[in-house]
Design an enzyme around this catalytic site. Sequence first.
Site, PDB file in Angstrom:
ATOM      1  N   HIS A  25       4.886   8.217   7.942  1.00 54.41           N
ATOM      2  CA  HIS A  25       3.871   7.426   8.669  1.00 54.41           C
ATOM      3  C   HIS A  25       3.114   8.315   9.664  1.00 54.41           C
ATOM      4  O   HIS A  25       2.775   7.899  10.773  1.00 54.41           O
ATOM      5  CB  HIS A  25       4.504   6.219   9.374  1.00 54.41           C
ATOM      6  CG  HIS A  25       4.834   5.121   8.405  1.00 54.41           C
ATOM      7  ND1 HIS A  25       3.933   4.164   8.024  1.00 54.41           N
ATOM      8  CD2 HIS A  25       5.964   4.872   7.697  1.00 54.41           C
ATOM      9  CE1 HIS A  25       4.502   3.347   7.139  1.00 54.41           C
ATOM     10  NE2 HIS A  25       5.733   3.772   6.916  1.00 54.41           N
ATOM     11  N   SER A 118       1.823   4.680  -7.303  1.00 57.66           N
ATOM     12  CA  SER A 118       0.407   4.302  -7.180  1.00 57.66           C
ATOM     13  C   SER A 118      -0.488   5.544  -7.126  1.00 57.66           C
ATOM     14  O   SER A 118      -1.482   5.622  -7.851  1.00 57.66           O
ATOM     15  CB  SER A 118       0.182   3.413  -5.963  1.00 57.66           C
ATOM     16  OG  SER A 118       0.890   3.899  -4.862  1.00 57.66           O
ATOM     17  N   ASP A 162       0.120  11.101  -0.147  1.00 55.51           N
ATOM     18  CA  ASP A 162       0.615  10.910  -1.511  1.00 55.51           C
ATOM     19  C   ASP A 162      -0.330  11.548  -2.529  1.00 55.51           C
ATOM     20  O   ASP A 162       0.096  12.271  -3.439  1.00 55.51           O
ATOM     21  CB  ASP A 162       0.762   9.413  -1.819  1.00 55.51           C
ATOM     22  CG  ASP A 162       1.745   8.738  -0.885  1.00 55.51           C
ATOM     23  OD1 ASP A 162       2.392   9.450  -0.092  1.00 55.51           O
ATOM     24  OD2 ASP A 162       1.864   7.500  -0.947  1.00 55.51           O
TER      25      ASP A 162
END
Length: 375
Positions: A25, A118, A162
């Site tokens: 995060h 994803s 990512d």
Amino acid sequence: MLDKSTFKSEIIIESPGRINLIGEHIDYNGGHVLPAAMDKKITLSFRKNNTNSCEILSSNFKSSFTINLEKLERSDIEWQNFILGVLFHINVLKPNSIQGFDCIIESNLPLGSGISSSAALECGIAKGVNELFNIGLTDIEIIKLSRDAEHTFVGTKCGIMDQFAVVKGKKDHLILLNCETLDYDLIEAKFSPYKVVLLNSNVSHSLATSEYNVRRDECDTALEAIQRKHPNYQFLTEIPAKVVKEFKNVLPEKIYNRALYVTQENKRTLKAVKHLKNTDLKSFGKCLYKSHHGLQHLYEVSCKELDFLVEQTKDLDYVLGSRMMGGGFGGCTINLVHEDKVDEFIENLSATYEEKYNIKLSSIITTISDGVKKI
Ligand code: GLA
């Protein structure tokens, strides 16, 4: 429906999932993260079809859909939005560059496990279309438009970690990425005699998307409040913990905790990298435990199943570190486990976990691999 057995691919792309050793995060707070691409991946086979539409088949979902390239809009079905979003954003950047194509998608990446299936899907589609039609997108364009697709079509306001790891991953290397400048260093993943083992809790709480976006807003709130007194700071990760601490009784407790976690985790990431470079794996492992502690108590993105898995490792002298990985609220823990004890580790934790939650644990012994590529 497309038939896999007769499909003649013009291009095949492999797009990996990612792990993140530390720096959770942190990407959307302008700091440093330490991800890598892994050997579990999505394989995408493409062929042109000389029409103005695309047929996409997901072998895993046993489901297909058709895209009209003149009408790239959001769908009600989530997985389709990863693809629609990428095509939409390629079209914004390079209008009319995409023509009709067919694509079969097969995956050995578990969904909702915090290993970013994803980003693997987004970047795999972008890379494949880029190759198929010679669009000339750069890696950075692929990374950014894939992230934008997730913001606008999927609705998760994710950072850039990512997609960056999926595209720029390099075999046996970790990426120390500055998420603001996108400067990065490749660091040899020298963990021997330890292995990076993922334990998949196989829980995926629905809070993942909504709470993710809430965390981003909370970080913005903290930053704005601190900037009123210290206008020179641009990102939470730049603010030293001692400055954040001035706000302990000023900010609401929750907001204060978020800011404190962010500044500590960013610092911890840089410290962990130093330990790794000095082959001090013990100290590296301690940073993982501290990261989990912050994610659990200050940032509050863990869940009881992940906390349990981390807790169970604390008395095992062959585990150097353990923490939840990725967005949180389910998915995997990442563990540094002595290679001689990996089987015993997985067996023992699987049994304790199942006894406690009546859920089967799955595990992945990670191999760090190259990023998205044409094969
Ligand atoms: C998700 C997001 C990333 C990152 C992580 C948490 O994986 O997609 O951008 O914020 O959570 O580190």
